[in-house]
Design an enzyme around this catalytic site. Structure first.
Site, PDB file in Angstrom:
ATOM      1  N   GLU A 109     -26.829   3.808 -15.947  1.00  0.00           N
ATOM      2  CA  GLU A 109     -28.028   3.257 -16.598  1.00  0.00           C
ATOM      3  C   GLU A 109     -27.796   3.141 -18.100  1.00  0.00           C
ATOM      4  O   GLU A 109     -28.268   2.197 -18.747  1.00  0.00           O
ATOM      5  CB  GLU A 109     -29.250   4.128 -16.264  1.00  0.00           C
ATOM      6  N   GLY A 137     -30.255   4.521  -6.769  1.00  0.00           N
ATOM      7  CA  GLY A 137     -31.677   4.184  -6.699  1.00  0.00           C
ATOM      8  C   GLY A 137     -31.992   3.042  -5.757  1.00  0.00           C
ATOM      9  O   GLY A 137     -33.084   2.490  -5.783  1.00  0.00           O
ATOM     10  N   GLU A 174     -20.226   7.219  -9.070  1.00  0.00           N
ATOM     11  CA  GLU A 174     -21.536   6.679  -8.712  1.00  0.00           C
ATOM     12  C   GLU A 174     -21.445   5.155  -8.630  1.00  0.00           C
ATOM     13  O   GLU A 174     -21.581   4.467  -9.656  1.00  0.00           O
ATOM     14  CB  GLU A 174     -22.567   7.053  -9.774  1.00  0.00           C
ATOM     15  N   HIS A 213     -23.607   7.680 -17.735  1.00  0.00           N
ATOM     16  CA  HIS A 213     -24.385   7.267 -16.569  1.00  0.00           C
ATOM     17  C   HIS A 213     -24.483   5.735 -16.554  1.00  0.00           C
ATOM     18  O   HIS A 213     -24.603   5.105 -17.604  1.00  0.00           O
ATOM     19  CB  HIS A 213     -25.778   7.907 -16.606  1.00  0.00           C
ATOM     20  N   TRP A 259     -32.961  14.167 -13.472  1.00  0.00           N
ATOM     21  CA  TRP A 259     -34.396  13.848 -13.422  1.00  0.00           C
ATOM     22  C   TRP A 259     -34.728  12.570 -14.192  1.00  0.00           C
ATOM     23  O   TRP A 259     -35.898  12.187 -14.264  1.00  0.00           O
ATOM     24  CB  TRP A 259     -35.212  15.037 -13.964  1.00  0.00           C
ATOM     25  N   LYS A 260     -33.736  11.957 -14.767  1.00  0.00           N
ATOM     26  CA  LYS A 260     -33.922  10.693 -15.497  1.00  0.00           C
ATOM     27  C   LYS A 260     -35.133  10.787 -16.436  1.00  0.00           C
ATOM     28  O   LYS A 260     -35.445  11.865 -16.914  1.00  0.00           O
ATOM     29  CB  LYS A 260     -34.071   9.518 -14.527  1.00  0.00           C
ATOM     30  N   GLY A 266     -30.239  11.674  -8.021  1.00  0.00           N
ATOM     31  CA  GLY A 266     -31.330  11.191  -8.863  1.00  0.00           C
ATOM     32  C   GLY A 266     -32.666  11.412  -8.181  1.00  0.00           C
ATOM     33  O   GLY A 266     -33.232  12.512  -8.195  1.00  0.00           O
ATOM     34  N   GLY A 267     -33.173  10.365  -7.533  1.00  0.00           N
ATOM     35  CA  GLY A 267     -34.521  10.376  -6.947  1.00  0.00           C
ATOM     36  C   GLY A 267     -34.845  11.614  -6.124  1.00  0.00           C
ATOM     37  O   GLY A 267     -35.918  12.207  -6.276  1.00  0.00           O
TER      38      GLY A 267
END
Ligand code: PEP
Length: 253
Positions: free
Chosen positions: A98, A174, A168, A96, A10-11, A235-236
């Protein structure tokens, strides 16, 4: 023989009330999903509430990250792995892209986080993946091998059943651009070979390797048909209970 894992990241979205509502909406939609482990990863502040709401269900909770440190102390802003466990998480995501890109996390850092998480009894979802530039430069496998070798340093055979790798590709996260099932399969097979070289064929055969990068209800089935794709990190499309449930229930859609 490998039970798939479908995990939702859910970031940095959702306040506590929204996280609880999504968890409650998801619970009945995936209650018959015995074919896979279902995991959601809320922000730290919502982990306890979400874990409480999901208690007794088949949905498990993950932290999105944890500290490298195992001893509680003066580490402002950090959350130790055993604190996540205490809040009800049983999984944690480490490495991750990010975090690697925005917070300069190195393989050494990722490795220390994995070791800390294992020590606390958590199952680790370790993310690896190349950038577009690296793929186009023909060094994707070299990059992923380096991330795996660095991230898995000092792990022992007894740790391996609590390690999950998420491949990933950064260019697919994203962006709406998914790796084709064949591209995913090729890298997943490579990850399994690296794992076999580093540990054993038996451990590699048991390793769950998830694909992540713009997974949606309409592309999950094709990915899951690949022999080395053992689930997804989403993710999204995991932010909405309905769309995440469709991904979890890919066999029936
Ligand atoms: C992720 O956050 O791990 C991810 C894969 O995001 P998305 O599905 O939005 O590409």
């Amino acid at each position: 023989m490998r039970k798939p894992v479908i995990a939702g990241n859910w970031k940095m979205y959702k306040l506590i009330a929204e996280s609880a509502a999504t968890a409650l909406a998801l619970k009945p939609l995936v209650s018959n999903a015995n074919h896979c482990e279902v995991v959601v990863a809320p922000v730290f502040t919502a982990v306890k509430t979400v874990a409480d709401r999901l208690e007794g269900s088949n949905v498990r909770v993950a932290g999105q990250d944890c500290s490298t440190e195992t001893k509680h102390g003066a580490h402002t802003g950090e959350v130790a792995a055993d604190m996540l466990r205490d809040a009800g998480a049983t999984y944690v995501i480490v490495g991750h892209s990010e975090r690697r890109q925005l917070y300069a996390e190195t393989d050494t850092f990722v490795n220390r986080k994995a070791l800390a998480a294992l020590k606390a009894g958590l199952t680790v979802i370790m993310c690896v993946g190349e950038t577009l530039e690296q793929r186009e430069g023909g060094i994707a496998e070299r990059v992923v091998r380096g991330q795996l070798e660095g991230g898995l340093r000092d792990l022992t055979a007894s740790d391996l059943d609590r390690i999950i790798i998420a491949y990933e590709p950064v260019w697919a996260i994203g962006t709406g651009r998914t790796a084709t099932p064949e591209q995913a399969q090729e890298m997943h097979a490579f990850v399994r070979r690296v794992f076999a070289d580093r540990f054993s064929q038996a451990a590699a055969a048991r390793l769950r390797i998830l694909y992540g990068g713009s997974v949606k209800p309409d592309n999950i089935a094709g990915l899951m048909r690949q022999p080395d794709v053992d689930g997804a990190l989403v993710g999204g499309a995991s932010l909405d209970a309905e769309s995440f449930a469709q991904i979890v229930n890919y066999e029936r859609t």
